[in-house]
Design a protein around this motif. Structure first.
Motif, PDB file in Angstrom:
ATOM      1  N   THR A  57       5.620   7.914  -0.168  1.00  0.00           N
ATOM      2  CA  THR A  57       4.204   8.070   0.119  1.00  0.00           C
ATOM      3  C   THR A  57       3.289   9.271  -0.413  1.00  0.00           C
ATOM      4  O   THR A  57       2.448   9.099  -0.919  1.00  0.00           O
ATOM      5  N   VAL A  58       4.067  10.343  -0.665  1.00  0.00           N
ATOM      6  CA  VAL A  58       3.259  11.613  -1.095  1.00  0.00           C
ATOM      7  C   VAL A  58       3.188  11.557  -2.441  1.00  0.00           C
ATOM      8  O   VAL A  58       1.871  11.584  -2.909  1.00  0.00           O
ATOM      9  N   LEU A  59       4.097  11.049  -3.292  1.00  0.00           N
ATOM     10  CA  LEU A  59       4.054  10.689  -4.653  1.00  0.00           C
ATOM     11  C   LEU A  59       3.001   9.781  -4.903  1.00  0.00           C
ATOM     12  O   LEU A  59       1.959   9.988  -5.810  1.00  0.00           O
ATOM     13  N   ASN A  60       2.785   8.762  -4.069  1.00  0.00           N
ATOM     14  CA  ASN A  60       1.764   7.596  -4.537  1.00  0.00           C
ATOM     15  C   ASN A  60       0.315   8.108  -4.032  1.00  0.00           C
ATOM     16  O   ASN A  60      -0.739   7.820  -4.652  1.00  0.00           O
ATOM     17  N   SER A  61       0.131   8.845  -3.131  1.00  0.00           N
ATOM     18  CA  SER A  61      -1.161   9.097  -2.579  1.00  0.00           C
ATOM     19  C   SER A  61      -1.629  10.557  -3.410  1.00  0.00           C
ATOM     20  O   SER A  61      -2.795  10.495  -3.383  1.00  0.00           O
ATOM     21  N   THR A  62      -0.783  11.227  -4.245  1.00  0.00           N
ATOM     22  CA  THR A  62      -1.210  12.162  -4.913  1.00  0.00           C
ATOM     23  C   THR A  62      -1.487  11.709  -6.491  1.00  0.00           C
ATOM     24  O   THR A  62      -2.185  12.205  -7.410  1.00  0.00           O
ATOM     25  N   GLY A  63      -1.368  10.251  -6.760  1.00  0.00           N
ATOM     26  CA  GLY A  63      -1.494   9.716  -7.930  1.00  0.00           C
ATOM     27  C   GLY A  63      -0.497   9.885  -9.002  1.00  0.00           C
ATOM     28  O   GLY A  63      -0.815   9.844 -10.275  1.00  0.00           O
ATOM     29  N   ILE A  64       0.733  10.377  -8.657  1.00  0.00           N
ATOM     30  CA  ILE A  64       1.596  10.919  -9.787  1.00  0.00           C
ATOM     31  C   ILE A  64       2.096   9.631 -10.574  1.00  0.00           C
ATOM     32  O   ILE A  64       2.298   9.659 -11.648  1.00  0.00           O
ATOM     33  N   PHE A  65       2.164   8.249  -9.782  1.00  0.00           N
ATOM     34  CA  PHE A  65       2.851   7.213 -10.441  1.00  0.00           C
ATOM     35  C   PHE A  65       1.748   6.513 -11.254  1.00  0.00           C
ATOM     36  O   PHE A  65       2.097   6.205 -12.619  1.00  0.00           O
ATOM     37  N   GLY A  66       0.501   6.770 -11.181  1.00  0.00           N
ATOM     38  CA  GLY A  66      -0.565   6.266 -11.914  1.00  0.00           C
ATOM     39  C   GLY A  66      -0.504   7.165 -13.327  1.00  0.00           C
ATOM     40  O   GLY A  66      -0.561   6.645 -14.430  1.00  0.00           O
ATOM     41  N   LYS A  67      -0.390   8.336 -13.459  1.00  0.00           N
ATOM     42  CA  LYS A  67      -0.161   9.388 -14.485  1.00  0.00           C
ATOM     43  C   LYS A  67       1.040   8.942 -15.211  1.00  0.00           C
ATOM     44  O   LYS A  67       0.998   9.078 -16.528  1.00  0.00           O
ATOM     45  N   VAL A  68       2.178   8.900 -14.631  1.00  0.00           N
ATOM     46  CA  VAL A  68       3.312   8.548 -15.155  1.00  0.00           C
ATOM     47  C   VAL A  68       3.286   6.957 -15.870  1.00  0.00           C
ATOM     48  O   VAL A  68       3.775   7.037 -16.984  1.00  0.00           O
TER      49      VAL A  68
END
Length: 134
Positions: A57-68
């Motif tokens: 949830t934290v990684l998804n809300s910070t947008g990390i998955f989009g950048k990766v």
């Protein structure tokens, strides 16, 4: 002059010395060890699943998955789509599978450790444990 009652009151005011008992652990019941290791494994499984959900949830809300995902598409071309692989359902399914495997392994290890301890007691004599009653 002090009376007998005063002397007894002074004696009763003192704390009795703590008695120490030394016991030797010479046997661990197999089924008790299995039940305890199973309960510990269940607790670890719950912690693993909740922690995985919180981290996702934290990684998804910070947008990390989009950048990766952008980085993977830049490196691998348009063929790589990481967001479909790292969906919440896939990640939680993987966490549940890992937790179930961990549950089986931890329960088996608890049983094996009890058997190994019971076998080693015949050689070592067990663990000496001290107790006190204060």
């Amino acid at each position: 002059m002090s009376s007998v009652a005063e002397k007894l009151a002074k004696k009763s005011g003192r704390k009795a010395p703590a008695k120490q008992v030394r016991l030797r652990l010479v046997y661990i019941d197999f089924w008790s060890a299995v039940k305890l290791s199973f309960l510990i494994a269940v607790c670890l499984a719950v912690v693993n699943i909740v922690a995985t959900f919180l981290v996702y949830t934290v990684l998804n809300s910070t947008g990390i998955f989009g950048k990766v995902n952008e980085l993977v598409q830049d490196v691998a071309g348009q063929g790589g789509d990481l967001t479909s692989i790292l969906s919440l359902g896939n990640v939680m399914g993987f966490a549940i599978v890992v937790s179930l495997l961990n549950l089986v392994v931890t329960t088996a290890l608890g049983a094996i450790m009890a058997v190994l301890y019971n076998l080693s007691v015949k050689i070592t004599g067990g663990i000496l444990v001290g107790f006190t009653n204060n």
